[in-house]
Scaffold this active site. Structure first.
Site, PDB file in Angstrom:
ATOM      1  N   SER A 184       0.805  -1.226   0.000  1.00 63.65           N
ATOM      2  CA  SER A 184       0.000   0.000   0.000  1.00 63.65           C
ATOM      3  C   SER A 184       0.839   1.277   0.000  1.00 63.65           C
ATOM      4  CB  SER A 184      -0.923   0.018   1.231  1.00 63.65           C
ATOM      5  OG  SER A 184      -1.793  -1.088   1.240  1.00 63.65           O
ATOM      6  N   ALA A 186       2.414   3.145  -2.203  1.00 62.68           N
ATOM      7  CA  ALA A 186       2.088   4.180  -3.180  1.00 62.68           C
ATOM      8  C   ALA A 186       0.815   4.915  -2.792  1.00 62.68           C
ATOM      9  CB  ALA A 186       1.951   3.573  -4.572  1.00 62.68           C
ATOM     10  N   ASP A 187      -0.134   4.211  -2.195  1.00 61.23           N
ATOM     11  CA  ASP A 187      -1.366   4.856  -1.752  1.00 61.23           C
ATOM     12  C   ASP A 187      -1.080   5.893  -0.678  1.00 61.23           C
ATOM     13  OD1 ASP A 187      -3.128   3.391  -3.386  1.00 61.23           O
ATOM     14  OD2 ASP A 187      -3.133   1.722  -1.990  1.00 61.23           O
ATOM     15  N   TYR A 188      -0.315   5.491   0.327  1.00 62.18           N
ATOM     16  CA  TYR A 188      -0.006   6.409   1.425  1.00 62.18           C
ATOM     17  C   TYR A 188       0.833   7.591   0.938  1.00 62.18           C
ATOM     18  CZ  TYR A 188      -1.933   3.242   4.914  1.00 62.18           C
ATOM     19  OH  TYR A 188      -2.798   2.463   5.663  1.00 62.18           O
ATOM     20  N   GLY A 191      -1.324   9.991  -0.902  1.00 59.49           N
ATOM     21  CA  GLY A 191      -2.119  10.781   0.029  1.00 59.49           C
ATOM     22  C   GLY A 191      -1.315  11.914   0.641  1.00 59.49           C
TER      23      GLY A 191
END
Length: 413
Positions: A184, A186-188, A191
């Site tokens: 995860s 890249a998601d964080y 964000g």
């Protein structure tokens, strides 16, 4: 006002929600999973009022992603949807669009991560919404961004890691690419970039009175962090390969096992640091034999073997004591169990002990970053689906109880 534990683990009264560096900011989070919603989590921790908008039936898929708790929602949801108000609204229905537009008129920021063109199809694209609110800031995170030949393709963090070139670098030299730590990440990271973009856009809107949208592709958030990979290829044709625990341009800068079996990370990033390490190893002559990073890189295997042999003769506590006394950066490679037992984590309050009325006792990563005057705060864990419908639709938009009941029966909220 409810009670929860503070970052030091002591029970204390939770601050009023209208405090913090971003107090007075209203954010509509209509995104799913982690990337754009994590921007909302950051803003909420810093005091913004973040309204999480979900589909009436089932809500955000993040609720069921990861370890499911007794309340039916996942630990990821309870952590990353914290401090957000939860409402349900079907944006695919005209009635839902109408209510959403009313919310936009009363808000500052919209966070979304649908495929490009989706919001436009529903009549709530950025150009549609800025007519209602000229100062509106919209964060748009998608797999590949709003433009380019791949703009319409789906993607998750794993895909972003691959496309950005990070997965190529992760793994042993003679092995396949592996997951770079977290699926995860890249998601964080997206964000976080999103939060930076939102704050910059808000600053500009204060000056000009004009909002804007922020366009982020998941892969771009990762690619931007790959130090000299791009310029090294462009200038010298260098394609960096997998190196396991090693680093391309400095040695020793790797992982080594101690005599007691634990692994440590050692970072000798310059010549002075290696000189200190040589003294710690009782081999000061190494600093003369391998005086520069260039020489040490040319003799990578030999230098690494010398350090590995030294590490293997001392226990973890001895290695850490000697490197600490010698001013050499070194740390045990921690598991989450080690983190929970560490005094530094405890002293900094990095593990937030809270009580949630739905899930019971929880330990969550504490909010970041620490601000001296307006520190981030924890108010509550991720809420139940639609928990704040009455407040948002009733108090903020002024819908009567009957109007809310009719909208619920029609599947609008």
């Amino acid at each position: 006002m409810s009670n929860s534990a503070n970052q030091s683990g002591q029970t204390s009264s939770v601050r009023d929600e209208h405090t913090g560096a971003m107090q007075g900011l209203r954010v509509l989070d209509i995104a799913t999973f982690v990337a754009a919603p994590f921007c909302g989590t950051i803003l909420a921790d810093l005091g913004a009022e973040v309204i999480k908008v979900e589909q009436p039936n089932g809500g955000d898929s993040l609720r069921k992603f990861g370890t499911i708790t007794e309340c039916g929602d996942s630990l990821v949801w309870l952590s990353e949807a914290r401090n957000k108000k939860a409402v349900t609204l079907d944006l695919r229905k005209p009635e839902g669009v109408a209510l959403f537009k009313q919310l936009v008129e009363k808000s500052d920021v919209v966070l979304e991560n649908f495929r490009p063109g989706t919001l436009e199809k529903w009549g709530i694209g950025f150009e549609d919404l800025r007519k209602l609110n000229p100062k509106l800031v919209m964060l748009r995170i998608s797999a590949y961004g709003q433009t380019g030949p791949k703009r319409g393709e789906p993607g998750f963090a794993r895909i972003a890691h691959a496309f950005a070139g990070l997965s190529w670098l992760a793994g042993e030299a003679d092995g396949p690419p592996v997951v770079p730590g977290s699926t995860s990440m890249a998601d964080y990271i997206s964000g976080m970039w999103g939060a930076i973009g939102v704050m910059a856009a808000l600053r500009n809107s204060e000056i000009t009175g004009r909002g804007q949208f922020i366009d982020i592709g998941l892969y771009e958030s990762v690619f931007r962090l790959l130090d000299e990979v791009a310029p090294a290829f462009a200038k010298y044709g260098i394609v960096r390969e997998r190196m396991g625990a090693d680093t391309v341009n400095v040695v020793p800068h790797s992982h080594y096992q101690t005599a007691s079996g634990e692994w440590v990370a050692l970072a000798c990033t310059n010549d002075k640091m290696f000189e200190r390490l040589a003294v710690v190893m009782d081999k000061p002559e190494l600093a003369n034999t391998y005086p520069t990073s260039v020489v040490r890189v040319e003799n990578r295997a030999l230098v690494n073997s010398l350090v590995a042999e030294w590490m293997a003769t001392y226990t973890l506590s001895e290695v850490l004591e000697r490197t600490r006394d010698g001013g050499v950066p070194c740390a045990q490679i921690y598991s989450i169990k080690d983190i929970f037992e560490d005094e530094q984590y405890r002293a900094r309050g990095n593990l937030l002990h809270v009580y949630d009325p739905r899930a019971g006792e929880l330990v969550l990563p504490a909010p970041m970053p620490l601000l001296s005057e307006t520190p981030p705060q924890f108010r509550h864990a991720g809420r139940a689906l639609g928990a704040d419908n009455a407040e948002i639709f009733g108090e903020l938009l002024g819908l009567s109880e009957k109007q809310r009941s009719d909208a619920t029966a029609a599947g609008v909220i």
